[in-house]
Scaffold this motif. Structure first.
Motif, short mmCIF file in Angstrom:
data_model
loop_
_atom_site.label_atom_id
_atom_site.label_comp_id
_atom_site.label_asym_id
_atom_site.label_seq_id
_atom_site.Cartn_x
_atom_site.Cartn_y
_atom_site.Cartn_z
N PRO A 308 0.89 -1.20 0.12
CA PRO A 308 0.16 -0.05 0.00
C PRO A 308 0.70 1.40 0.03
O PRO A 308 0.45 2.20 -0.56
N GLY A 309 1.95 1.23 0.54
CA GLY A 309 2.93 2.27 0.44
C GLY A 309 3.69 2.74 -0.81
O GLY A 309 4.36 3.60 -1.04
N GLY A 310 3.48 1.57 -1.67
CA GLY A 310 4.14 1.61 -3.03
C GLY A 310 5.59 1.10 -3.29
O GLY A 310 6.25 1.17 -4.19
N ASP A 311 5.86 0.11 -2.21
CA ASP A 311 7.20 -0.70 -2.40
C ASP A 311 6.98 -1.89 -3.46
O ASP A 311 5.70 -2.58 -3.45
N PHE A 312 7.65 -1.90 -4.47
CA PHE A 312 7.77 -2.71 -5.52
C PHE A 312 7.64 -4.42 -4.94
O PHE A 312 8.53 -4.56 -4.03
N GLN A 313 6.74 -5.29 -5.39
CA GLN A 313 7.03 -6.62 -4.99
C GLN A 313 7.33 -7.60 -6.15
O GLN A 313 7.83 -8.50 -5.72
N GLN A 314 6.40 -7.43 -7.04
CA GLN A 314 6.52 -8.32 -8.11
C GLN A 314 5.85 -7.95 -9.33
O GLN A 314 5.18 -6.88 -9.36
N LYS A 315 6.29 -8.57 -10.68
CA LYS A 315 5.51 -8.24 -11.91
C LYS A 315 5.36 -9.53 -12.61
O LYS A 315 6.38 -10.58 -12.49
N TRP A 316 4.47 -9.64 -13.64
CA TRP A 316 4.63 -10.63 -14.45
C TRP A 316 3.89 -10.12 -15.80
O TRP A 316 3.05 -9.45 -15.63
N GLY A 317 4.18 -10.90 -16.65
CA GLY A 317 3.44 -10.58 -18.24
C GLY A 317 4.37 -9.93 -19.13
O GLY A 317 5.32 -9.22 -18.63
N GLY A 355 0.31 -14.70 -6.81
CA GLY A 355 1.70 -14.84 -7.23
C GLY A 355 1.82 -14.58 -8.73
O GLY A 355 3.24 -14.60 -9.14
N GLY A 356 1.02 -14.57 -9.44
CA GLY A 356 1.19 -14.36 -10.90
C GLY A 356 1.26 -15.64 -11.71
O GLY A 356 1.48 -15.68 -12.86
N GLY A 357 0.95 -16.88 -11.07
CA GLY A 357 0.84 -18.00 -11.85
C GLY A 357 -0.20 -18.18 -12.69
O GLY A 357 -1.56 -18.03 -12.30
N TYR A 358 -0.07 -18.53 -13.83
CA TYR A 358 -1.24 -18.48 -14.89
C TYR A 358 -2.31 -19.66 -14.39
O TYR A 358 -1.78 -21.02 -14.07
N VAL A 359 -3.36 -19.63 -14.38
CA VAL A 359 -4.46 -20.58 -14.05
C VAL A 359 -5.31 -20.80 -15.30
O VAL A 359 -5.62 -22.14 -15.52
N ALA A 360 -6.08 -19.87 -15.82
CA ALA A 360 -7.02 -20.28 -16.85
C ALA A 360 -7.32 -18.94 -17.65
O ALA A 360 -6.98 -17.87 -17.23
N LYS A 361 -8.15 -19.19 -18.72
CA LYS A 361 -8.47 -18.14 -19.61
C LYS A 361 -9.89 -18.46 -20.02
O LYS A 361 -10.14 -19.41 -20.23
N TRP A 362 -10.47 -17.36 -20.51
CA TRP A 362 -12.02 -17.60 -21.39
C TRP A 362 -12.09 -16.47 -22.29
O TRP A 362 -11.75 -15.17 -21.64
N GLY A 363 -12.97 -16.63 -23.26
CA GLY A 363 -13.32 -15.39 -24.35
C GLY A 363 -12.43 -15.63 -25.42
O GLY A 363 -11.23 -15.90 -25.64
N THR A 364 -13.11 -15.21 -26.64
CA THR A 364 -12.62 -15.05 -27.81
C THR A 364 -13.34 -13.80 -28.33
O THR A 364 -14.19 -13.25 -27.88
N GLU A 365 -12.76 -13.26 -29.63
CA GLU A 365 -13.54 -12.09 -30.11
C GLU A 365 -14.93 -12.56 -30.68
O GLU A 365 -14.91 -13.59 -31.47
N GLY A 366 -15.68 -11.87 -30.64
CA GLY A 366 -17.26 -12.02 -31.08
C GLY A 366 -18.27 -11.38 -30.21
O GLY A 366 -18.11 -10.59 -29.42
#
Length: 591
Positions: A308-317, A355-366
């Motif tokens: 909450p104070g703005g300290d960097f912790q992690q990034k992904w993607g 923690g940024g671990g990929y789990v699932a996705k859904w959706g396509t264009e339409g």
């Protein structure tokens, strides 16, 4: 001669004693020495316990008094104070039952409404109005049975000294009975009060974190001695908080001046770039239950996590269409321990661990259900539902957290329930869904099934007007915060759509914004704003001592004794939060 006189004196004394006992027996019926157990005493004791705040004990005593009540007035009084005690205990149905039975026997009973809780007065008047008036017959004159005084045959004069002696003995016995009664020692005051005044008046008053149900200016009675947390909240003004010391038998006076600007600047962090804690047009922000802040760093095609104070912790993607990659992630939400991202240019929702671990996705264009055309907003109800602003399809879609489709609503247009590029979306604790209808320059509120509830806002720069509203957030009290993007400001609204305040203007200095897009609130009343054009986060907090907010606290001296009570007798009062002054209460039927 002396012996005969003494014998006669003894006989006379014995006769006087017997006469005194007969008089006492006749004057004090059997059981009179146990008067503390009869109905009037029990009802009076129950009333005292109610006024001192011991409602459970009051109920027990009053029920016993009701059982022993013989006269209608006794039953009426018992039921009245039972109804008050039940109401104070949070048992309105029991209170109602007692009032219904009270009006059966005394339909014309009235009270002075100034001295009772508003909710109780409403209940009292409602039940009284429901009961038909009965014409009570005029009470018959009581017939007093008289007893012939044991006397002497007519014409014979009584012995006056015997009568005088009997009276003296009877008076002596009466004095013993009266003086032998245990004298109660007046108890010292056990509670104090707080007189609360504010400028302006009308602020909600909270004591020790609980809403008292009162607004300033007011007096809180029956407050226990010691230190208490007092808080004043007034819409459009700053909050005042402070510790107030209460002394038994005295009134503590609080005079608070509430400032007109309720949010004060806390911090700003971030800069333009692609490194850690740097951003490129960030547009989405959310905070989870552990108070970790997640930001959709849109132009860098990644998610960053901070304290909450703005300290960097992690990034992904990174940029791409593979699992865990993004093409302009625009919004982010947290539910059931997972992070959900609106991956707008890939027309999908992606689900990750915290923690940024990929789990699932859904959706396509339409345009079919479960498909998207540039989803720009995502929100959750905090548990099992995900709502997506399907922007170019001008609709909202709802899903389970596993991606299963639930429902959809909306179509292109300006009518109620229609959209012109919905973007921001948020859900309050009651399940209502708020949508920032971007090109219609308004906010719409819906039930969880898509039923339209209300709308507020129009295009413009005035209070309550928007220019392309984007992000939307709801705090723990249900207030709605909107990132009014093209007006470079933030607006706050009530849950019912009443404009409250705004702050910010175009600029790069602190407290100014450039195209703010994302916004979120935490449980500590902090508001985090994605100042998108300035590539930073600004944090504001509700002010406890706003621009001119201040307060003076002083002890104002002893409480005046209530009318009709001896000085020194303990002054009773209602529990905190009930606007009643039992010590000044008057029942018109008993006056």
């Amino acid at each position: 001669m002396v012996v005969r006189f003494r014998k006669r004196g003894f006989s006379v004394g014995l006769a006087l004693g017997l006469m005194a006992l007969w008089c006492v027996n006749d004057a004090f019926p059997r059981g009179a020495l146990r008067a503390g157990q009869d109905a009037p005493f029990l009802i009076q004791e129950g009333k005292r316990l109610y006024e001192s705040g011991d409602y459970e004990a009051a109920v027990r005593i009053l029920l016993e008094g009701l059982r022993k009540a013989k006269a209608k007035t006794e039953e009426s009084d018992a039921r009245f104070y039972l109804s008050l005690s039940y109401y104070a205990l949070g048992r309105p149905e029991d209170s109602r039952s007692q009032l219904e039975q009270l009006f059966e026997i005394q339909p014309d009973r009235t009270i002075d409404e100034r001295f009772y809780a508003a909710g109780f007065v409403d209940l009292y008047n409602k039940i009284r109005a429901e009961k038909p008036r009965k014409q009570e017959p005029a009470p018959a004159m009581p017939r007093v049975a008289t007893k012939e005084a044991p006397g002497k045959p007519a014409g014979r004069k009584g012995f006056p000294w015997l009568i005088v002696g009997g009276a003296v003995v009877a008076a002596g016995v009466g004095a013993v009975l009266l003086l032998g009664k245990k004298e109660s020692t007046p108890s010292l005051p056990t509670a104090g009060s707080i007189a609360v005044a504010s400028d302006p008046a009308g602020a909600k008053v909270f004591l020790d974190g609980a809403d008292t149900g009162q607004r300033s200016n007011c007096t809180l009675t029956n407050v226990s001695p010691g230190s208490h947390a007092l808080r004043l909240d007034l819409e459009d003004y700053g909050r005042w908080e402070g510790q107030v010391s209460v002394t038994a038998g005295q009134t503590t006076q609080v005079n608070a001046v509430l400032g007109p600007f309720p949010y004060e600047f806390v911090s700003a962090w971030g800069s333009s770039g692609s490194g850690n804690r740097q951003f490129n047009e960030p547009k989405g922000i959310c905070i989870n239950s552990t108070e970790a802040i997640y930001i959709a760093d849109s132009g860098n095609h990644r998610i960053q996590r901070f304290s909450p104070g703005g300290d960097f912790q992690q990034k992904w993607g990174s940029y791409g269409s593979a699992n865990g990659k993004f093409s302009w992630p625009l919004s982010i939400a947290f539910a059931s321990g997972y992070v959900f991202v609106a991956d707008s240019e890939n027309n999908r929702i992606q689900k990750f661990t915290t923690g940024g671990g990929y789990v699932a996705k859904w959706g396509t264009e339409g345009e079919n259900t479960g498909q998207f055309r540039t989803p720009m907003g995502v929100a959750s109800n905090g548990s099992d539902k995900i709502y997506v602003a399907d922007s170019i399809n001008h609709r909202i879609q709802a899903f389970k957290t596993d991606g299963s489709f639930i429902t959809a609503w909306g179509s292109p247009g300006q009518g109620d329930g229609q959209f012109n590029y919905p973007i921001g979306i948020a859900v309050n604790k009651d399940g209502f869904v708020y949508v920032a209808d971007n090109q219609n320059h308004r906010i719409q509120k819906f039930r969880s099934d898509g039923t339209f509830v209300l709308k507020f806002g129009s295009k413009g720069q005035g209070n309550g007007q928007f220019s392309e509203p984007w992000g939307i957030a709801i705090d723990r009290y249900g207030y709605v915060f909107v990132a009014d993007s093209d007006n470079h400001r933030v607006q706050k609204w009530s849950p019912e759509g009443r404009f409250m305040i705004r702050w910010g203007q175009l600029g790069s200095d602190l407290r100014s914004f450039s195209q703010p897009k994302g916004i979120c609130c935490d449980e500590s009343d902090n508001v985090y704003i994605l100042d998108t054009g300035n590539n930073r986060v600004q944090t504001f907090k509700i002010s406890t001592q706003a621009a001119r907010g201040s307060a003076s606290v002083r002890t104002a001296g002893p409480l005046p004794p209530p009318a009709g009570l001896r000085p020194g007798r303990r002054q009773a009062g209602p529990p905190r939060g009930v606007p009643v002054r039992p010590s000044e209460r008057r029942d018109k039927n008993r006056e």
